[in-house]
Design an enzyme around this catalytic site. Structure first.
Site, PDB file in Angstrom:
ATOM      1  CB  THR A 114     -17.273  -3.598  -4.435  1.00  0.00           C
ATOM      2  OG1 THR A 114     -15.951  -3.364  -4.920  1.00  0.00           O
ATOM      3  CG2 THR A 114     -17.239  -3.667  -2.917  1.00  0.00           C
TER       4      THR A 114
ATOM      5  N   GLY B 162     -25.363   3.196   4.783  1.00  0.00           N
ATOM      6  CA  GLY B 162     -24.522   3.876   3.788  1.00  0.00           C
ATOM      7  C   GLY B 162     -24.909   3.453   2.390  1.00  0.00           C
ATOM      8  CB  VAL B 163     -27.489   4.095   0.091  1.00  0.00           C
ATOM      9  CG1 VAL B 163     -28.146   2.926   0.792  1.00  0.00           C
ATOM     10  CG2 VAL B 163     -28.079   5.404   0.598  1.00  0.00           C
TER      11      VAL B 163
ATOM     12  CE  LYS C  60      -4.513   1.021   0.658  1.00  0.00           C
ATOM     13  NZ  LYS C  60      -5.739   0.327   0.253  1.00  0.00           N
TER      14      LYS C  60
HETATM   15  P1  NAD Z   1     -18.992   6.077  -0.692  1.00  0.00           P
HETATM   16  O1  NAD Z   1     -18.232   7.193  -0.081  1.00  0.00           O
HETATM   17  O2  NAD Z   1     -19.480   6.194  -2.094  1.00  0.00           O
HETATM   18  O3  NAD Z   1     -20.287   5.735   0.198  1.00  0.00           O
HETATM   19  C1  NAD Z   1     -20.298   5.739   1.572  1.00  0.00           C
HETATM   20  C2  NAD Z   1     -21.665   6.287   2.012  1.00  0.00           C
HETATM   21  O4  NAD Z   1     -21.793   6.121   3.414  1.00  0.00           O
HETATM   22  C3  NAD Z   1     -21.841   7.773   1.730  1.00  0.00           C
HETATM   23  O5  NAD Z   1     -23.075   7.967   1.048  1.00  0.00           O
HETATM   24  C4  NAD Z   1     -21.846   8.406   3.131  1.00  0.00           C
HETATM   25  O6  NAD Z   1     -22.678   9.544   3.207  1.00  0.00           O
HETATM   26  C5  NAD Z   1     -22.400   7.285   3.968  1.00  0.00           C
HETATM   27  N1  NAD Z   1     -22.062   7.324   5.390  1.00  0.00           N
HETATM   28  C6  NAD Z   1     -20.905   7.707   5.997  1.00  0.00           C
HETATM   29  N2  NAD Z   1     -21.000   7.569   7.318  1.00  0.00           N
HETATM   30  C7  NAD Z   1     -22.237   7.073   7.577  1.00  0.00           C
HETATM   31  C8  NAD Z   1     -22.939   6.708   8.757  1.00  0.00           C
HETATM   32  N3  NAD Z   1     -22.383   6.836   9.955  1.00  0.00           N
HETATM   33  N4  NAD Z   1     -24.183   6.230   8.639  1.00  0.00           N
HETATM   34  C9  NAD Z   1     -24.779   6.099   7.443  1.00  0.00           C
HETATM   35  N5  NAD Z   1     -24.169   6.442   6.279  1.00  0.00           N
HETATM   36  C10 NAD Z   1     -22.919   6.925   6.358  1.00  0.00           C
HETATM   37  O7  NAD Z   1     -18.072   4.781  -0.516  1.00  0.00           O
HETATM   38  P2  NAD Z   1     -18.211   3.375  -1.257  1.00  0.00           P
HETATM   39  O8  NAD Z   1     -17.258   3.317  -2.383  1.00  0.00           O
HETATM   40  O9  NAD Z   1     -19.649   3.071  -1.477  1.00  0.00           O
HETATM   41  O10 NAD Z   1     -17.614   2.410  -0.138  1.00  0.00           O
HETATM   42  C11 NAD Z   1     -18.367   2.050   1.000  1.00  0.00           C
HETATM   43  C12 NAD Z   1     -17.496   1.236   1.931  1.00  0.00           C
HETATM   44  O11 NAD Z   1     -17.038   0.056   1.253  1.00  0.00           O
HETATM   45  C13 NAD Z   1     -16.216   1.936   2.411  1.00  0.00           C
HETATM   46  O12 NAD Z   1     -15.911   1.511   3.724  1.00  0.00           O
HETATM   47  C14 NAD Z   1     -15.157   1.437   1.449  1.00  0.00           C
HETATM   48  O13 NAD Z   1     -13.857   1.484   2.031  1.00  0.00           O
HETATM   49  C15 NAD Z   1     -15.613   0.011   1.241  1.00  0.00           C
HETATM   50  N6  NAD Z   1     -15.152  -0.593  -0.008  1.00  0.00           N
HETATM   51  C16 NAD Z   1     -15.478  -0.024  -1.192  1.00  0.00           C
HETATM   52  C17 NAD Z   1     -15.029  -0.607  -2.373  1.00  0.00           C
HETATM   53  C18 NAD Z   1     -15.378  -0.009  -3.728  1.00  0.00           C
HETATM   54  O14 NAD Z   1     -15.153  -0.682  -4.727  1.00  0.00           O
HETATM   55  N7  NAD Z   1     -15.927   1.190  -3.810  1.00  0.00           N
HETATM   56  C19 NAD Z   1     -14.261  -1.779  -2.342  1.00  0.00           C
HETATM   57  C20 NAD Z   1     -13.972  -2.363  -1.100  1.00  0.00           C
HETATM   58  C21 NAD Z   1     -14.423  -1.744   0.063  1.00  0.00           C
END
Ligand code: NAD
Length: 362
Positions: free
Chosen positions: A152, A182-183, A82
């Site tokens: 994912t 979280g959507v 990383k």
């Molecule tokens: P994103 O930022 O698009 O979505 C996260 C959402 O969660 C946002 O809409 C935010 O407003 C909401 N949020 C934050 N804190 C919150 C809370 N306390 N309660 C309710 N909602 C809340 O991120 P993403 O890409 O959708 O990723 C989501 C999670 O999955 C992260 O932890 C990320 O590290 C993990 N992840 C994502 C991927 C990917 O391909 N995008 C891959 C592996 C892991």
């Protein structure tokens, strides 16, 4: 620094740490390699205004170790590494900074591949890729494979079906209730997949309008971010932030399983056991959320990328989970521990396999 760099590396057996510095463009980056038994290091580049160099180093060490587990569990031929850039993504970015990073990464000659993470975007790596060829997740017009949240979300969906099969004897999610915390990119796509299955959805997001809109689209219900943890449901799906499963939240959960995309969901390892003791089936995060990694790793396949293979490997997440659930049950251990054991075995097997030399460079 209270502990020396080598002491910190020794804690979890890291192989290498590189400090990259180019003052004229403001680049201060740390590249950590945890374990390259499975193959070259692969892991995202995070950019953050870290409070100290030690904090940045610890983050690089922690995240690179996580990548070893995620890659090995998905049976990818990559090791754990990383990069972290010390800087404010809103203020300190420039094309030159990423080009400088491109040259440092190029200097590893294929020992390290990287792409986006928190604070970095595909466009940043279009700059880095001008200097060397070790970048993944580039914009589609630069040959990247596109939005990683699509695979994912599919992987999490497969994980839920595996949990349903384990708990209720069939993979169908029709009529089940899933609460999604979280959507954003992943959570919204997952909710749409579940709606097509006939699942009852309860959705929450800190940006409440986002949850309300998606609830209207999918026939679900929106609740506040404070309420989502206590919603009575079959599956709770954390798709927002890490550390969500802790001493304070686990007693409040009212679900049979936890299956979500967020990284590092367990605040501490012991919370895996706490979930088990509450009778909640936990799908280890690094198994379930590997779809995005599977897609970027596929960009580096020696015979070129193949979207069909990405789909197949993402589907296999369900099978891996089933094996983990069974192992945990047979040994009476938390699923998080069972997953770690499967990774340790895979590393050991690969290590033994690689004793046989391939010839020059192999
Ligand atoms: P994103 O930022 O698009 O979505 C996260 C959402 O969660 C946002 O809409 C935010 O407003 C909401 N949020 C934050 N804190 C919150 C809370 N306390 N309660 C309710 N909602 C809340 O991120 P993403 O890409 O959708 O990723 C989501 C999670 O999955 C992260 O932890 C990320 O590290 C993990 N992840 C994502 C991927 C990917 O391909 N995008 C891959 C592996 C892991």
């Amino acid at each position: 620094m209270s502990m020396g760099v080598f002491d910190l590396m020794a804690e979890h057996g890291h192989e290498q740490v590189a400090f990259c510095w180019q003052p004229d463009v403001g680049l201060k980056a740390i590249i950590a390699f945890h374990d390259t038994t499975m193959g070259p290091g692969l892991g995202g580049t995070r950019m953050r205004a870290y409070g100290s160099e030690e904090e940045a180093l610890r983050d690089a060490l922690r995240l690179s170790r996580g990548m070893t587990y995620k890659s090995a569990a998905a049976d990818l031929d990559f090791g754990g590494a990383k990069c972290v850039i010390i800087g404010d993504p809103a203020k300190d970015k420039s094309p030159e900074l990423f080009r400088a990073l491109g040259r440092f990464v190029g200097g590893f000659g294929g020992r390290f591949y990287t792409g986006t993470d928190v604070g970095t975007y595909p466009e940043d790596f279009a700059q880095a890729a001008r200097e060397s060829g070790y970048f993944v997740g580039l914009p589609v017009e630069y040959g990247g494979s596109g939005d990683s949240s699509v695979p994912t979300a599919h992987g999490v969906h497969e994980g839920m079906k595996a949990a349903a099969q384990h708990l209720w004897g069939q993979p169908s999610l029709a009529g089940r209730t899933v609460a999604v915390q979280g959507v954003g990119k992943v959570g919204a796509k997952l909710a749409r997949l579940l709606a097509a299955d006939g699942t009852k959805l309860v959705l929450a997001d800190l940006e409440s309008g986002r949850a309300r809109q998606l609830a209207a689209e999918t026939g679900g219900t929106a609740v506040s971010a404070a309420e989502i943890l206590e919603v009575e449901c079959d599956i709770f799906s954390p798709c927002a932030l890490g550390g969500v499963l802790n001493d304070e939240t686990i007693p409040r959960l009212s679900c049979r399983a936890v299956v979500g995309s967020a990284n590092n969901q367990l605040a501490e390892d012991r919370h895996g056991r706490m979930l088990m003791e509450r009778g909640i089936l936990y799908a280890p995060d690094y198994i379930v959320n590997a779809g995005g990694l599977i897609q970027v790793a596929d960009e580096l396949h020696p015979r070129g990328p193949n979207p069909e293979r990405v789909i197949q490997r993402t589907r296999a997440i369900g099978e891996t989970l089933t094996a983990i659930f069974r192992l945990a049950e047979a040994l009476g251990i938390p699923t998080s521990e069972a997953a770690d054991r499967i990774v340790a075995e895979r590393l050991e097997k690969t290590f033994r396999l690689k004793r046989v030399r391939l010839g020059r460079g192999g």
